[in-house]
Enzyme design. Structure first.
Site, PDB file in Angstrom:
ATOM      1  N   GLY A 188      -9.726   0.726  -6.014  1.00 21.52           N
ATOM      2  CA  GLY A 188      -9.374   1.966  -5.325  1.00 21.52           C
ATOM      3  C   GLY A 188      -9.963   3.176  -6.014  1.00 21.52           C
ATOM      4  N   ALA A 189     -10.859   3.881  -5.292  1.00 19.69           N
ATOM      5  CA  ALA A 189     -11.451   5.114  -5.841  1.00 19.69           C
ATOM      6  C   ALA A 189     -10.720   6.319  -5.276  1.00 19.69           C
ATOM      7  N   GLY A 190      -9.371   6.235  -5.235  1.00 15.76           N
ATOM      8  CA  GLY A 190      -8.576   7.386  -4.807  1.00 15.76           C
ATOM      9  C   GLY A 190      -8.241   8.234  -6.021  1.00 15.76           C
ATOM     10  N   VAL A 191      -7.221   9.068  -5.866  1.00 18.90           N
ATOM     11  CA  VAL A 191      -6.895  10.021  -6.931  1.00 18.90           C
ATOM     12  C   VAL A 191      -6.490   9.287  -8.217  1.00 18.90           C
ATOM     13  N   VAL A 245     -11.982  -6.603  -2.004  1.00 15.58           N
ATOM     14  CA  VAL A 245     -11.509  -7.561  -3.020  1.00 15.58           C
ATOM     15  C   VAL A 245     -10.794  -8.700  -2.305  1.00 15.58           C
ATOM     16  N   ALA A 276      -4.925   0.462  -7.742  1.00 16.89           N
ATOM     17  CA  ALA A 276      -4.530   1.832  -7.330  1.00 16.89           C
ATOM     18  C   ALA A 276      -4.982   2.051  -5.895  1.00 16.89           C
ATOM     19  N   GLY A 278      -3.022   3.073  -3.274  1.00 13.42           N
ATOM     20  CA  GLY A 278      -2.130   3.912  -2.482  1.00 13.42           C
ATOM     21  C   GLY A 278      -0.674   3.674  -2.826  1.00 13.42           C
ATOM     22  N   ASP A 319       7.825  12.334  -0.866  1.00 13.36           N
ATOM     23  CA  ASP A 319       6.933  11.202  -0.555  1.00 13.36           C
ATOM     24  C   ASP A 319       7.497  10.272   0.512  1.00 13.36           C
ATOM     25  N   HIS A 451     -12.954  40.083 -15.755  1.00 12.00           N
ATOM     26  CA  HIS A 451     -14.227  39.565 -16.273  1.00 12.00           C
ATOM     27  C   HIS A 451     -14.116  39.387 -17.778  1.00 12.00           C
TER      28      HIS A 451
HETATM   29  P1  FAD Z   1       9.778  10.402  -6.578  1.00  7.86           P
HETATM   30  O1  FAD Z   1       9.190  11.238  -7.630  1.00  7.86           O
HETATM   31  O2  FAD Z   1       9.218   9.046  -6.356  1.00  7.86           O
HETATM   32  O3  FAD Z   1      11.330  10.296  -6.907  1.00  7.86           O
HETATM   33  C1  FAD Z   1      12.203   9.530  -6.136  1.00  7.86           C
HETATM   34  C2  FAD Z   1      13.469   9.281  -6.955  1.00  7.86           C
HETATM   35  O4  FAD Z   1      14.416   8.656  -6.105  1.00  7.86           O
HETATM   36  C3  FAD Z   1      13.245   8.331  -8.132  1.00  7.86           C
HETATM   37  O5  FAD Z   1      13.715   8.937  -9.305  1.00  7.86           O
HETATM   38  C4  FAD Z   1      14.068   7.100  -7.775  1.00  7.86           C
HETATM   39  O6  FAD Z   1      14.681   6.490  -8.900  1.00  7.86           O
HETATM   40  C5  FAD Z   1      15.117   7.676  -6.851  1.00  7.86           C
HETATM   41  N1  FAD Z   1      15.666   6.716  -5.892  1.00  7.86           N
HETATM   42  C6  FAD Z   1      14.983   5.963  -4.987  1.00  7.86           C
HETATM   43  N2  FAD Z   1      15.858   5.259  -4.224  1.00  7.86           N
HETATM   44  C7  FAD Z   1      17.102   5.571  -4.674  1.00  7.86           C
HETATM   45  C8  FAD Z   1      18.406   5.181  -4.279  1.00  7.86           C
HETATM   46  N3  FAD Z   1      18.630   4.359  -3.249  1.00  7.86           N
HETATM   47  N4  FAD Z   1      19.451   5.674  -4.977  1.00  7.86           N
HETATM   48  C9  FAD Z   1      19.267   6.523  -6.013  1.00  7.86           C
HETATM   49  N5  FAD Z   1      18.046   6.949  -6.403  1.00  7.86           N
HETATM   50  C10 FAD Z   1      16.984   6.488  -5.734  1.00  7.86           C
HETATM   51  N6  FAD Z   1       1.393  14.516  -7.515  1.00  7.86           N
HETATM   52  C11 FAD Z   1       0.946  15.766  -7.733  1.00  7.86           C
HETATM   53  O7  FAD Z   1       1.271  16.682  -6.966  1.00  7.86           O
HETATM   54  N7  FAD Z   1       0.123  16.053  -8.805  1.00  7.86           N
HETATM   55  C12 FAD Z   1      -0.266  15.100  -9.669  1.00  7.86           C
HETATM   56  O8  FAD Z   1      -0.994  15.378 -10.620  1.00  7.86           O
HETATM   57  C13 FAD Z   1       0.182  13.771  -9.456  1.00  7.86           C
HETATM   58  N8  FAD Z   1      -0.186  12.784 -10.303  1.00  7.86           N
HETATM   59  C14 FAD Z   1       0.291  11.518 -10.099  1.00  7.86           C
HETATM   60  C15 FAD Z   1      -0.113  10.515 -10.971  1.00  7.86           C
HETATM   61  C16 FAD Z   1       0.341   9.231 -10.798  1.00  7.86           C
HETATM   62  C17 FAD Z   1      -0.103   8.154 -11.753  1.00  7.86           C
HETATM   63  C18 FAD Z   1       1.240   8.935  -9.727  1.00  7.86           C
HETATM   64  C19 FAD Z   1       1.781   7.547  -9.551  1.00  7.86           C
HETATM   65  C20 FAD Z   1       1.646   9.926  -8.857  1.00  7.86           C
HETATM   66  C21 FAD Z   1       1.161  11.226  -9.022  1.00  7.86           C
HETATM   67  N9  FAD Z   1       1.502  12.254  -8.150  1.00  7.86           N
HETATM   68  C22 FAD Z   1       1.029  13.513  -8.349  1.00  7.86           C
HETATM   69  C23 FAD Z   1       2.399  12.028  -6.999  1.00  7.86           C
HETATM   70  C24 FAD Z   1       3.833  12.498  -7.339  1.00  7.86           C
HETATM   71  O9  FAD Z   1       4.289  11.777  -8.462  1.00  7.86           O
HETATM   72  C25 FAD Z   1       4.730  12.282  -6.147  1.00  7.86           C
HETATM   73  O10 FAD Z   1       4.192  12.961  -5.022  1.00  7.86           O
HETATM   74  C26 FAD Z   1       6.124  12.832  -6.426  1.00  7.86           C
HETATM   75  O11 FAD Z   1       6.710  12.237  -7.550  1.00  7.86           O
HETATM   76  C27 FAD Z   1       7.028  12.609  -5.204  1.00  7.86           C
HETATM   77  O12 FAD Z   1       8.266  13.180  -5.453  1.00  7.86           O
HETATM   78  P2  FAD Z   1       9.591  12.661  -4.721  1.00  7.86           P
HETATM   79  O13 FAD Z   1      10.695  13.464  -5.303  1.00  7.86           O
HETATM   80  O14 FAD Z   1       9.384  12.646  -3.272  1.00  7.86           O
HETATM   81  O15 FAD Z   1       9.735  11.123  -5.156  1.00  7.86           O
HETATM   82  P1  NAD Z   2      -5.150   7.031  -2.608  1.00  5.18           P
HETATM   83  O1  NAD Z   2      -4.721   6.885  -1.215  1.00  5.18           O
HETATM   84  O2  NAD Z   2      -5.521   8.371  -3.132  1.00  5.18           O
HETATM   85  O3  NAD Z   2      -6.388   6.078  -2.903  1.00  5.18           O
HETATM   86  C1  NAD Z   2      -6.350   4.692  -2.699  1.00  5.18           C
HETATM   87  C2  NAD Z   2      -7.774   4.210  -2.532  1.00  5.18           C
HETATM   88  O4  NAD Z   2      -7.756   2.805  -2.538  1.00  5.18           O
HETATM   89  C3  NAD Z   2      -8.396   4.651  -1.210  1.00  5.18           C
HETATM   90  O5  NAD Z   2      -9.660   5.224  -1.448  1.00  5.18           O
HETATM   91  C4  NAD Z   2      -8.475   3.363  -0.416  1.00  5.18           C
HETATM   92  O6  NAD Z   2      -9.571   3.332   0.470  1.00  5.18           O
HETATM   93  C5  NAD Z   2      -8.626   2.340  -1.521  1.00  5.18           C
HETATM   94  N1  NAD Z   2      -8.195   0.994  -1.154  1.00  5.18           N
HETATM   95  C6  NAD Z   2      -7.109   0.632  -0.428  1.00  5.18           C
HETATM   96  N2  NAD Z   2      -7.027  -0.705  -0.331  1.00  5.18           N
HETATM   97  C7  NAD Z   2      -8.087  -1.205  -1.018  1.00  5.18           C
HETATM   98  C8  NAD Z   2      -8.552  -2.523  -1.299  1.00  5.18           C
HETATM   99  N3  NAD Z   2      -7.900  -3.587  -0.845  1.00  5.18           N
HETATM  100  N4  NAD Z   2      -9.678  -2.667  -2.043  1.00  5.18           N
HETATM  101  C9  NAD Z   2     -10.339  -1.572  -2.521  1.00  5.18           C
HETATM  102  N5  NAD Z   2      -9.943  -0.305  -2.276  1.00  5.18           N
HETATM  103  C10 NAD Z   2      -8.822  -0.125  -1.546  1.00  5.18           C
HETATM  104  O7  NAD Z   2      -3.956   6.398  -3.459  1.00  5.18           O
HETATM  105  P2  NAD Z   2      -3.712   6.374  -5.013  1.00  5.18           P
HETATM  106  O8  NAD Z   2      -4.910   6.780  -5.770  1.00  5.18           O
HETATM  107  O9  NAD Z   2      -3.069   5.075  -5.292  1.00  5.18           O
HETATM  108  O10 NAD Z   2      -2.631   7.509  -5.153  1.00  5.18           O
HETATM  109  C11 NAD Z   2      -1.387   7.424  -4.427  1.00  5.18           C
HETATM  110  C12 NAD Z   2      -0.844   8.774  -4.106  1.00  5.18           C
HETATM  111  O11 NAD Z   2      -0.441   9.448  -5.287  1.00  5.18           O
HETATM  112  C13 NAD Z   2      -1.876   9.611  -3.409  1.00  5.18           C
HETATM  113  O12 NAD Z   2      -1.417   9.873  -2.102  1.00  5.18           O
HETATM  114  C14 NAD Z   2      -1.942  10.886  -4.170  1.00  5.18           C
HETATM  115  O13 NAD Z   2      -1.724  11.990  -3.344  1.00  5.18           O
HETATM  116  C15 NAD Z   2      -0.833  10.808  -5.213  1.00  5.18           C
HETATM  117  N6  NAD Z   2      -1.446  11.225  -6.491  1.00  5.18           N
HETATM  118  C16 NAD Z   2      -1.821  12.527  -6.611  1.00  5.18           C
HETATM  119  C17 NAD Z   2      -2.462  12.944  -7.752  1.00  5.18           C
HETATM  120  C18 NAD Z   2      -2.881  14.367  -7.865  1.00  5.18           C
HETATM  121  O14 NAD Z   2      -2.386  15.187  -7.110  1.00  5.18           O
HETATM  122  N7  NAD Z   2      -3.774  14.717  -8.775  1.00  5.18           N
HETATM  123  C19 NAD Z   2      -2.729  12.045  -8.773  1.00  5.18           C
HETATM  124  C20 NAD Z   2      -2.358  10.731  -8.600  1.00  5.18           C
HETATM  125  C21 NAD Z   2      -1.706  10.327  -7.449  1.00  5.18           C
END
Ligand code: FAD
Ligand code: NAD
Length: 481
Positions: A188-191, A245, A276, A278, A319, A451
C-alpha cells in the site's frame, strides 16, 4: 441502577474527547467511555491518533528526519558530525514517552472539565440506553438524552497477508520495530505506507512499496503526486505500482511475498512486511439490534451532514462515519455535535479539510485538484512558485517542491491549494484560512507575509495566478497585467 447523563460519548479518540470536553464546557453532564488498553497494560485516552497513529508516527518521522540531516546534510553546512548512528530502542522509548505524556494530558483535560470517564466497552441499546462492561468485568447502565458514537477505525486486513508477530505487521506493529529491517516490504502506497516506509528507509532499510493501483497518490493533485513520487524515489523508496499481492509465506524469519503485475507473477523476500491497505470503521459489539442506528453499505455509521444518525438523539463523528479518516475532521465534527446539542448552530465545512502527508518533503493540500476541476468542466487558472526560488528555503538548504494556487477563471475565488515542500504541514493552515474566508487569489496576493519565510512561497503562488509574482523570471507566463 441507571445513571442519567445529558451526553454519553462512546470513544475517547480525537473525535470523542473533543465532543466530551466541548459538551462539558457548555455546562452539560457528560460521561465518556473508552476501552483502550495501551502497551503498558493501562487504560489510555486519545484513541488511535495519540496511541498508535498521528503522534507516534510523527515522533518517529521527526527523529529519522534529524538522523538523515545529521548523517547526510550537515557536511554541506560545514558541520562535521562523523559516525552518526541510530539507537532504535531509544528512539522507540522516546516515542512511547511522548505518547504517554499526551494520553495522560487528555485524561487530565477530561477530568478538569468534569467529564466522568469509564474504562470499558460500551454497547448502545434502544432509547439511548448504554450498557458498559468495565475492564474489571462489572457492568454499568447509563441513559443519555444524547449519545455520541466516536468509536473510530481499525486497519483493514487482507487474506494474502495474515499478520504474524514482528514479521507481518499493520501500522501499529510498524511503530515498534526494535531494529532496522534490512529489507522492508510495504503493501500500500497510501499515507501510512509512505510515512512509515519513510521512517525505516531513512534509517537504511531497503524499502519496497507494492501498490495495487496504477496511479500514485490518486487523491492528490497530479502535479504534486508526480513530484512526490520523484522525490521519494530519489530517497531510495522503490515504489511499484500496479502490483497485486496474492500471497505471503514465512520461512526462517523472513517473509516472501508473491505478487503479480503487468510482467506476470513475481516474488520478493523481506525481513519484515507492513500491511497498510486502509482502515475500516469500527463498530464491533457496539450496536444492539434495536439501537435504531443504521450502517451504510461500507459499514460506516450512517449520518447526515450534521452527524445525526437515524436514531433520535444519537450522533456519530470521526473515522466511524463517512469522509476522510483524519483526526482534525473528527475533532471538528465532535465540537459541532456538542455545540448543536447545547443549542448552537455550527457547521463543519467539508470543502476545507486539509490533507497532509508527513514525508520529507511534506505534501499538503486543501480544496479541489486540477483533475477534479477538469472532470467537473470548471474553468480555472493556476499560479505556482518553486521552493527553489524561496530565500528561506535556500537558507535552510531545503529547496525541493512547489506551491500551486488554483483559482476560478472568472471570479478569482481560490478553489484549491497544493504544496510539496519542507514544513508545508504548517503553511497549509494559511491556505485553509484563505479558503474558509472565500478569499480570491488576489486577496492572498494583497496580504503581507513575513520575510524571509517559507510561507512567502504561498504569497508568490497567489500572485502568480495573475502573473504578478515578483520572484519568477519575467517569462511570457508571468507577464499578465
Ligand atoms: P479513534 O482515534 O480510532 O478512537 C476511537 C476510540 O473509541 C478508541 O480509543 C477505542 O478504544 C474506542 N472504542 C471503540 N469502540 C468502543 C466501545 N464499544 N466502547 C468503548 N470504547 C470504544 N490523522 C491525521 O489527521 N493526521 C495524521 O498525521 C495521522 N496519522 C496517522 C498515522 C497512523 C499510523 C494511523 C493509523 C492513523 C493516522 N491518522 C492521522 C488517522 C487518525 O488517527 C484518525 O483519523 C483518528 O484517530 C480518528 O479519530 P476517532 O476519534 O474517530 O477514532
Ligand atoms: P490509504 O487509503 O491512504 O492507502 C492504502 C493504499 O493501499 C491505497 O493506495 C490502496 O490502493 C492500496 N491497497 C489497497 N489494497 C491493496 C492490496 N491488496 N495490495 C496493494 N495495495 C493495496 O490507507 P492507509 O495508508 O492505510 O491509511 C489509512 C487512513 O489513515 C487513511 O485514510 C488516512 O487518511 C489516515 N492517515 C492519515 C495520515 C495523515 O493525515 N498524515 C497518516 C496516516 C494515516
Amino acid at each position: 441502577m441507571t445513571e442519567k447523563y445529558d451526553v454519553i460519548v462512546i470513544g475517547a479518540g480525537p473525535a470523542g474527547y473533543h465532543a466530551a470536553i466541548r459538551a462539558a464546557q457548555l455546562g452539560l453532564k457528560v460521561v465518556c467511555i473508552d476501552k483502550w488498553i495501551n502497551k503498558q497494560g493501562e487504560p489510555a485516552y486519545g484513541g488511535t491518533c495519540l496511541n498508535v497513529g498521528c503522534i507516534p508516527s510523527k515522533a518517529l518521522l521527526e527523529t529519522t528526519h534529524k538522523f538523515v540531516e545529521a548523517s547526510t546534510e550537515f557536511e554541506v553546512l560545514g558541520i562535521q558530525a562523523k559516525g552518526i548512528t541510530i539507537d532504535v530502542p531509544t528512539m522507540i522509548a522516546r516515542k512511547d514517552k511522548v505518547v504517554q505524556n499526551l494520553t495522560k494530558g487528555v485524561a487530565g483535560l477530561l477530568k478538569s472539565n468534569g467529564v466522568t470517564m469509564l474504562d470499558g466497552a460500551a454497547k448502545l441499546n434502544a432509547a439511548r440506553m448504554v450498557e458498559v462492561t468495565l475492564h474489571d468485568g462489572s457492568t454499568q447502565s447509563l441513559e443519555g438524552d444524547n449519545v455520541i458514537i466516536a468509536t473510530g477505525s481499525v486497519p483493514v486486513a487482507i487474506p494474502p497477508c495474515p499478520l504474524q508477530e514482528d514479521l507481518i505487521v499493520d501500522s501499529t506493529g510498524a511503530l515498534d520495530f526494535q531494529k532496522v529491517p534490512k529489507r522492508l516490504g510495504v503493501i500500500g502506497a497510501g499515507v501510512i505506507g509512505l510515512e512509515l516506509g519513510s521512517v525505516w528507509n531513512r534509517l537504511g532499510s531497503e524499502v519496497v512499496v507494492l501498490e495495487a493501483l496504477e496511479e500514485f497518490l490518486p487523491m492528490a493533485d497530479k502535479q504534486v503526486a508526480r513530484e512526490t513520487g520523484k522525490l521519494l524515489k530519489s530517497q531510495g523508496m522503490d515504489i511499484r505500482l500496479g502490483t497485486r499481492v496474492t500471497g505471503t509465506e514465512v520461512k526462517k524469519n523472513k517473509v516472501t511475498v508473491t505478487y503479480s503485475n503487468a510482467d506476470g507473477e513475481k516474488q520478493e523476500t523481506f525481513d519484515q512486511l507492513i500491511v497498510a491497505v486502509g482502515r475500516r470503521p469500527y463498530t464491533e459489539n457496539l450496536l444492539s439490534a434495536d439501537s435504531g442506528v443504521d450502517l451504510d453499505e461500507r459499514g460506516f455509521v450512517y449520518v447526515n451532514d450534521l452527524c445525526s444518525t437515524n436514531a433520535p438523539g444519537v450522533y456519530a463523528v470521526g473515522d466511524v462515519v463517512r469522509g476522510p479518516m483524519l483526526a482534525h475532521k473528527g475533532m471538528e465534527e465532535g465540537v459541532m455535535v456538542a455545540e448543536r446539542i447545547a443549542g448552537h448552530k455550527p457547521l463543519v465545512n467539508y470543502d476545507c479539510v486539509p490533507s497532509v502527508i508527513y514525508t520529507h518533503p511534506e505534501v499538503a493540500w486543501v480544496g479541489k485538484t486540477e483533475q477534479e476541476l477538469k472532470a467537473a468542466g470548471e474553468s480555472f487558472k493556476t499560479g505556482s512558485f518553486p521552493m527553489a526560488a524561496s530565500g528561506r528555503a535556500m537558507a535552510a538548504n531545503d529547496t525541493a517542491g512547489f506551491i500551486k494556487v488554483i483559482a476560478d477563471e472568472h471570479t478569482d475565488r481560490i478553489l484549491g491549494i497544493h504544496m510539496v515542500g519542507a514544513h508545508v504541514s504548517e503553511i497549509i493552515a494559511e491556505a485553509v484560512i484563505a479558503m474558509e474566508f472565500e478569499s480570491s487569489a488576489e486577496d492572498l496576493g494583497l496580504t503581507m507575509f513575513a520575510h524571509p519565510t517559507l510561507s512567502e512561497s504561498l504569497h508568490e503562488a497567489a500572485l502568480a495566478v495573475s502573473g504578478h509574482a515578483i520572484h519568477i523570471a519575467n517569462s511570457k507566463r508571468n507577464r499578465k497585467k
